[in-house]
Enzyme design. Structure first.
Site, PDB file in Angstrom:
ATOM      1  N   TRP A  77     169.219 -90.964  41.490  1.00  0.00           N
ATOM      2  CA  TRP A  77     169.364 -89.515  41.323  1.00  0.00           C
ATOM      3  C   TRP A  77     168.385 -88.923  42.323  1.00  0.00           C
ATOM      4  O   TRP A  77     167.165 -89.081  42.186  1.00  0.00           O
ATOM      5  CB  TRP A  77     168.998 -89.070  39.905  1.00  0.00           C
ATOM      6  CG  TRP A  77     169.368 -87.641  39.651  1.00  0.00           C
ATOM      7  CD1 TRP A  77     170.572 -87.160  39.188  1.00  0.00           C
ATOM      8  CD2 TRP A  77     168.548 -86.470  39.852  1.00  0.00           C
ATOM      9  NE1 TRP A  77     170.531 -85.791  39.096  1.00  0.00           N
ATOM     10  CE2 TRP A  77     169.325 -85.337  39.499  1.00  0.00           C
ATOM     11  CE3 TRP A  77     167.244 -86.278  40.293  1.00  0.00           C
ATOM     12  CZ2 TRP A  77     168.827 -84.038  39.580  1.00  0.00           C
ATOM     13  CZ3 TRP A  77     166.743 -84.980  40.378  1.00  0.00           C
ATOM     14  CH2 TRP A  77     167.539 -83.876  40.021  1.00  0.00           C
TER      15      TRP A  77
ATOM     16  N   ASN B  96     161.878 -95.588  40.486  1.00  0.00           N
ATOM     17  CA  ASN B  96     162.358 -94.453  39.690  1.00  0.00           C
ATOM     18  C   ASN B  96     161.154 -93.562  39.435  1.00  0.00           C
ATOM     19  O   ASN B  96     160.186 -94.004  38.792  1.00  0.00           O
ATOM     20  CB  ASN B  96     162.942 -94.940  38.360  1.00  0.00           C
ATOM     21  CG  ASN B  96     163.256 -93.760  37.431  1.00  0.00           C
ATOM     22  OD1 ASN B  96     163.459 -92.641  37.895  1.00  0.00           O
ATOM     23  ND2 ASN B  96     163.244 -94.021  36.137  1.00  0.00           N
ATOM     24  N   GLY B  97     161.168 -92.349  39.946  1.00  0.00           N
ATOM     25  CA  GLY B  97     160.021 -91.462  39.765  1.00  0.00           C
ATOM     26  C   GLY B  97     159.744 -90.658  41.016  1.00  0.00           C
ATOM     27  O   GLY B  97     160.594 -90.579  41.924  1.00  0.00           O
TER      28      GLY B  97
ATOM     29  N   GLU C 229     174.038 -73.714  22.969  1.00  0.00           N
ATOM     30  CA  GLU C 229     174.459 -75.108  23.188  1.00  0.00           C
ATOM     31  C   GLU C 229     175.896 -75.178  23.705  1.00  0.00           C
ATOM     32  O   GLU C 229     176.216 -75.944  24.621  1.00  0.00           O
ATOM     33  CB  GLU C 229     174.308 -75.917  21.887  1.00  0.00           C
ATOM     34  CG  GLU C 229     174.760 -77.357  21.930  1.00  0.00           C
ATOM     35  CD  GLU C 229     174.086 -78.223  22.981  1.00  0.00           C
ATOM     36  OE1 GLU C 229     174.597 -79.330  23.242  1.00  0.00           O
ATOM     37  OE2 GLU C 229     173.090 -77.775  23.594  1.00  0.00           O
TER      38      GLU C 229
ATOM     39  N   LYS D 160     171.301 -88.612  32.741  1.00  0.00           N
ATOM     40  CA  LYS D 160     171.126 -88.617  31.294  1.00  0.00           C
ATOM     41  C   LYS D 160     169.686 -88.418  30.866  1.00  0.00           C
ATOM     42  O   LYS D 160     169.391 -87.727  29.905  1.00  0.00           O
ATOM     43  CB  LYS D 160     171.639 -89.946  30.734  1.00  0.00           C
ATOM     44  CG  LYS D 160     171.548 -90.082  29.235  1.00  0.00           C
ATOM     45  CD  LYS D 160     172.446 -89.091  28.547  1.00  0.00           C
ATOM     46  CE  LYS D 160     172.341 -89.062  27.052  1.00  0.00           C
ATOM     47  NZ  LYS D 160     173.032 -87.932  26.445  1.00  0.00           N
TER      48      LYS D 160
ATOM     49  N   HIS E 298     172.987 -54.632  25.201  1.00  0.00           N
ATOM     50  CA  HIS E 298     171.836 -54.314  26.054  1.00  0.00           C
ATOM     51  C   HIS E 298     172.034 -54.825  27.478  1.00  0.00           C
ATOM     52  O   HIS E 298     171.067 -55.057  28.200  1.00  0.00           O
ATOM     53  CB  HIS E 298     170.557 -54.904  25.433  1.00  0.00           C
ATOM     54  CG  HIS E 298     170.398 -54.479  23.998  1.00  0.00           C
ATOM     55  ND1 HIS E 298     170.043 -53.204  23.637  1.00  0.00           N
ATOM     56  CD2 HIS E 298     170.622 -55.169  22.848  1.00  0.00           C
ATOM     57  CE1 HIS E 298     170.020 -53.120  22.310  1.00  0.00           C
ATOM     58  NE2 HIS E 298     170.365 -54.291  21.814  1.00  0.00           N
TER      59      HIS E 298
ATOM     60  N   GLU F 298     177.739 -77.817  31.925  1.00  0.00           N
ATOM     61  CA  GLU F 298     177.474 -79.147  32.496  1.00  0.00           C
ATOM     62  C   GLU F 298     178.718 -80.020  32.571  1.00  0.00           C
ATOM     63  O   GLU F 298     178.783 -80.923  33.408  1.00  0.00           O
ATOM     64  CB  GLU F 298     176.352 -79.853  31.733  1.00  0.00           C
ATOM     65  CG  GLU F 298     176.552 -80.094  30.285  1.00  0.00           C
ATOM     66  CD  GLU F 298     175.322 -80.767  29.636  1.00  0.00           C
ATOM     67  OE1 GLU F 298     175.149 -80.588  28.424  1.00  0.00           O
ATOM     68  OE2 GLU F 298     174.566 -81.449  30.343  1.00  0.00           O
TER      69      GLU F 298
ATOM     70  N   CYS G  88     166.538 -92.279  37.863  1.00  0.00           N
ATOM     71  CA  CYS G  88     167.305 -93.346  38.506  1.00  0.00           C
ATOM     72  C   CYS G  88     167.428 -94.508  37.534  1.00  0.00           C
ATOM     73  O   CYS G  88     166.723 -94.574  36.533  1.00  0.00           O
ATOM     74  CB  CYS G  88     166.589 -93.797  39.776  1.00  0.00           C
ATOM     75  SG  CYS G  88     166.218 -92.436  40.893  1.00  0.00           S
TER      76      CYS G  88
ATOM     77  N   ARG H 257     172.283 -92.663  34.567  1.00  0.00           N
ATOM     78  CA  ARG H 257     170.945 -92.180  34.900  1.00  0.00           C
ATOM     79  C   ARG H 257     170.890 -91.572  36.297  1.00  0.00           C
ATOM     80  O   ARG H 257     169.856 -91.019  36.683  1.00  0.00           O
ATOM     81  CB  ARG H 257     169.934 -93.323  34.813  1.00  0.00           C
ATOM     82  CG  ARG H 257     169.831 -93.975  33.443  1.00  0.00           C
ATOM     83  CD  ARG H 257     168.811 -95.094  33.466  1.00  0.00           C
ATOM     84  NE  ARG H 257     167.511 -94.572  33.812  1.00  0.00           N
ATOM     85  CZ  ARG H 257     166.662 -94.087  32.900  1.00  0.00           C
ATOM     86  NH1 ARG H 257     167.001 -94.075  31.636  1.00  0.00           N
ATOM     87  NH2 ARG H 257     165.501 -93.592  33.273  1.00  0.00           N
TER      88      ARG H 257
ATOM     89  N   LYS I 273     177.022 -76.884  27.222  1.00  0.00           N
ATOM     90  CA  LYS I 273     178.040 -77.944  27.294  1.00  0.00           C
ATOM     91  C   LYS I 273     179.143 -77.575  28.294  1.00  0.00           C
ATOM     92  O   LYS I 273     179.544 -78.366  29.134  1.00  0.00           O
ATOM     93  CB  LYS I 273     178.644 -78.210  25.907  1.00  0.00           C
ATOM     94  CG  LYS I 273     177.690 -78.967  24.979  1.00  0.00           C
ATOM     95  CD  LYS I 273     177.676 -80.417  25.244  1.00  0.00           C
ATOM     96  CE  LYS I 273     176.363 -81.154  25.419  1.00  0.00           C
ATOM     97  NZ  LYS I 273     175.123 -80.559  25.383  1.00  0.00           N
TER      98      LYS I 273
HETATM   99  C1  AGP Z   1     172.300 -82.167  27.486  1.00  0.00           C
HETATM  100  O1  AGP Z   1     173.633 -82.380  27.366  1.00  0.00           O
HETATM  101  C2  AGP Z   1     171.681 -82.617  28.709  1.00  0.00           C
HETATM  102  N1  AGP Z   1     171.942 -83.952  28.959  1.00  0.00           N
HETATM  103  C3  AGP Z   1     170.211 -82.279  28.844  1.00  0.00           C
HETATM  104  O2  AGP Z   1     170.065 -80.897  28.718  1.00  0.00           O
HETATM  105  C4  AGP Z   1     169.275 -82.962  27.834  1.00  0.00           C
HETATM  106  O3  AGP Z   1     169.445 -82.422  26.578  1.00  0.00           O
HETATM  107  C5  AGP Z   1     167.826 -82.745  28.283  1.00  0.00           C
HETATM  108  O4  AGP Z   1     167.675 -83.343  29.539  1.00  0.00           O
HETATM  109  C6  AGP Z   1     166.830 -83.311  27.291  1.00  0.00           C
HETATM  110  O5  AGP Z   1     166.968 -84.688  27.223  1.00  0.00           O
HETATM  111  P1  AGP Z   1     166.253 -85.503  26.047  1.00  0.00           P
HETATM  112  O6  AGP Z   1     166.808 -85.024  24.751  1.00  0.00           O
HETATM  113  O7  AGP Z   1     166.591 -86.929  26.344  1.00  0.00           O
HETATM  114  O8  AGP Z   1     164.782 -85.239  26.166  1.00  0.00           O
END
Ligand code: AGP
Length: 611
Positions: free
Chosen positions: A73, A99-100, A484, A606, A507, A491, A2, A27, A488
């Site tokens: 969040w 937040n937590g 990766e 994020k 396989h 998400e 959050c 966030r 991308k």
């Molecule tokens: C990637 O696009 C995502 N936002 C997510 O997978 C991110 O890489 C992951 O949460 C790790 O975050 P960090 O690098 O801030 O630890």
């Protein structure tokens, strides 16, 4: 997870808090809310974005000099008005944002319900707030003391901000596991989950540590530990300007951050790599060089995109330094009871430096005597402060939820580290070392060249935007890039996508191939090239749609694939920093074509600060 904001001082608090929430909306964006102190406590909260809250408060009395705000969040309780923060206590005098996650909240709630408390939300936060008020009333103590007592009895992670109707002007804050930054102004103070809400007002900040509590007034900042001992605040100067967190004329932060990569990779290399002198200067590595040279193994812990950077590093470090590398999902590593020997090196990779899974994993490894080396983007973040040594990626603030420029920064740092350690260990020839330094030095320019043909990727995105699924395939250094690319696309466009080592197709996954399934090959020129050409032919034999990221001068794959995108030729060790760029653009343009809010994709945040 959050976003938390607070302000106390002479300014109108509402505009400062609302602007801060907008800066932190990456966030979490399930609901937002504010609490203001003026002639009593005023709480306004709503499901949805900050903009919806702004509409909701039109016409309301927003005059105040002290306020707190939250963008959520959801962890406990679905996104709705009831579960939105701030929460108010039974007396109605206290408001709190959090937040937590409070892990033992169920038991606390049971005890409070037995005492006659009623709860309007499903959140752990409302439970903690009433637990604090209950202690205050039953122990007849002040709010600060009640908070200290309560926090000694909860488990989990928190950053909390509280305001009290009976103490206008004061904000009490505390953290454990979730980030908290306090901005120091003249006769005013700002609070935030990171520095972005305060950057336009002050560059003087205090990073609050775990188990610390802050009593914040307009002209006073007191830091204490939970033992009620005072701590002298350590003020640091922020090395960033407002432009870094503005969109700068781009439609989205994600696009801005993709196009920033020539300069961010350059910034990451600057002052470290000198190809003509044949040197790499990295004080964090130099301070731990004996440990690296004698390491029996290196364990990399990370999550998401950072984990993919770790996977590339496994190939590079084993190749150049001849040190065995294990790449671990931080969340699994933390609870798997792994074997960590004294002196083992743990490389923790994180953009935000606040990812809870990675944080708790390195805390655990540190207890077992491991050396923690952090590769982090967010300056002053928890992982940076917890590590024995490290290297920043210098990519600047990354606002788009999808990590892009931080990823290429991580690859640049990891490649420099591997080259430096290999040189020190003597596991690389002088010729190869020098050649690779010049190869690395040329990366920013090559990325610039790739970005010039972004429209070609846009056309490919337009062609495949309707796909329901997609596969991403690569071999060797490009296998993690296939993973990766798939992440991308998932998400940013919500298309189900999977990444695989190309040879793994036979396989099982090849059963998914149909005439409508786009299969993206990351197939730049390398020692696996012949093999990956055969893998492409296997897919074409089943009429799959092949999109290939290939090196300039490749005259084989264009004859096989449906669509190709050329990247400049580079040594296979450097190729991941190039081949990922078109995949970032592909996911961006597909997301845009599908009308997705690419900076704030659904269900994501994020920085994942809860386990
Ligand atoms: C990637 O696009 C995502 N936002 C997510 O997978 C991110 O890489 C992951 O949460 C790790 O975050 P960090 O690098 O801030 O630890």
């Amino acid at each position: 997870m959050c976003g938390i904001v607070g302000y106390t001082g002479p300014r109108e608090a509402y505009p400062v808090v609302i602007k801060g929430l907008k800066r932190l909306e990456y966030r979490g964006y399930d609901s937002t809310g504010i609490a203001l102190l003026n002639d009593g406590l005023k709480v306004y909260k709503k499901k949805g974005r900050v903009a919806e809250l702004e509409e909701f408060v039109v016409g309301k009395n927003l005059h105040s000099h002290t306020g707190i705000g939250h963008t959520r969040w959801a962890t406990h309780g679905e996104p709705n008005d009831r579960n939105a923060h701030p929460h108010t206590s039974k007396s109605g005098k206290l408001a709190m944002i959090h937040n937590g996650i409070i892990e033992n909240y169920v038991q606390l709630k049971k005890d409070l319900v037995n005492k006659g408390y009623h709860f309007t939300s499903d959140t752990d936060t409302e439970v903690l707030l009433n637990f604090i008020e209950d202690i205050k009333e039953n122990n007849n103590c002040g709010l600060e003391e009640a908070i200290r007592i309560a926090l000694k009895r909860v488990t989990g992670a928190y950053c909390i901000l509280l305001i009290n109707e009976d103490d206008p002007g004061t904000i009490i804050a505390a953290r454990k596991g979730s980030p908290l930054v306090i901005g120091v102004g003249k006769g005013e103070h700002f609070l935030g989950s990171d520095a972005s809400p305060m950057l336009e007002y002050t560059k003087e900040v205090v990073y609050v540590n775990d188990y610390e509590l802050a009593i914040v007034k307009p002209d006073e900042l007191i830091l204490k530990n939970l033992g009620n001992e005072k701590i002298t605040p350590f003020v640091t100067k922020l090395d960033m300007d407002l432009a870094a967190i503005e969109m700068g004329g781009y439609d989205h932060f994600m696009l801005k951050e993709i196009f920033e990569q020539p300069s961010t990779i350059h910034d990451c290399l600057r002052g470290r790599l000198d190809a003509s002198a044949g040197t790499i200067t990295m004080s964090g590595v130099e301070n731990n060089i004996e440990a690296f040279k004698t390491a029996q193994r290196i364990i990399i812990v990370a999550c998401g995109t950072s984990w993919h950077a770790g996977l590339v590093a496994e190939y590079v470090i084993e190749e150049l330094c001849r040190i065995p590398v294990e790449v671990e999902y931080a969340s699994e590593f933390r609870y798997r009871n792994p074997i960590v020997n004294k002196g083992d090196i743990i490389i923790a990779i994180s953009q935000s430096g606040e990812t809870a899974d990675t944080l708790v994993a390195i805390e655990k490894a540190k207890e077992q005597g491991a050396i923690i080396f952090g590769i982090v983007n967010a300056v002053g973040s928890s992982i940076a402060r917890l590590s024995h040594g490290g290297a920043y990626t210098h990519a600047g603030p990354e606002i788009g939820v999808a990590s892009t420029k931080a990823f290429t920064g991580q690859l640049a740092v990891l490649t420099m580290m591997a080259l430096k350690i290999a040189k020190e260990k003597g596991t690389i020839s002088n010729e190869r070392y020098s050649k690779l330094l010049f190869e690395l030095d040329a990366i920013p320019e090559k990325v610039e060249a790739i970005l010039k043909s972004a429209d070609a990727i846009k056309a490919i995105a337009e062609k495949y935007k309707g796909a329901a699924d997609a596969l991403f395939l690569g071999r060797g250094y490009n296998f993690p890039i296939a993973l990766e690319g798939a992440l991308k696309l998932k998400e940013i466009s919500y298309i189900h996508a999977e990444g695989y080592p190309a040879a793994e197709m036979k396989h099982g996954p090849i059963a998914l191939v149909t005439e409508t399934l786009p299969v993206v090959f990351v197939a730049t020129k390398d020692s696996y090239h012949e093999k990956i050409v055969s893998n492409i032919q296997e897919i074409k034999a089943r009429r799959g749609k092949v999109i290939a990221i290939i090196s300039e001068g490749d005259d084989v794959i264009p004859g096989l694939a449906d669509d190709v995108f050329f990247v400049p030729l580079a040594d296979e060790i450097m190729a991941p920093m190039l081949s990922v760029i078109p995949l970032q653009l592909l996911s961006y343009y597909v997301g845009i074509a599908k009308g997705v809010d690419v900076d704030k994709p659904r269900n994501l945040a994020k920085s994942v600060t809860v386990e």
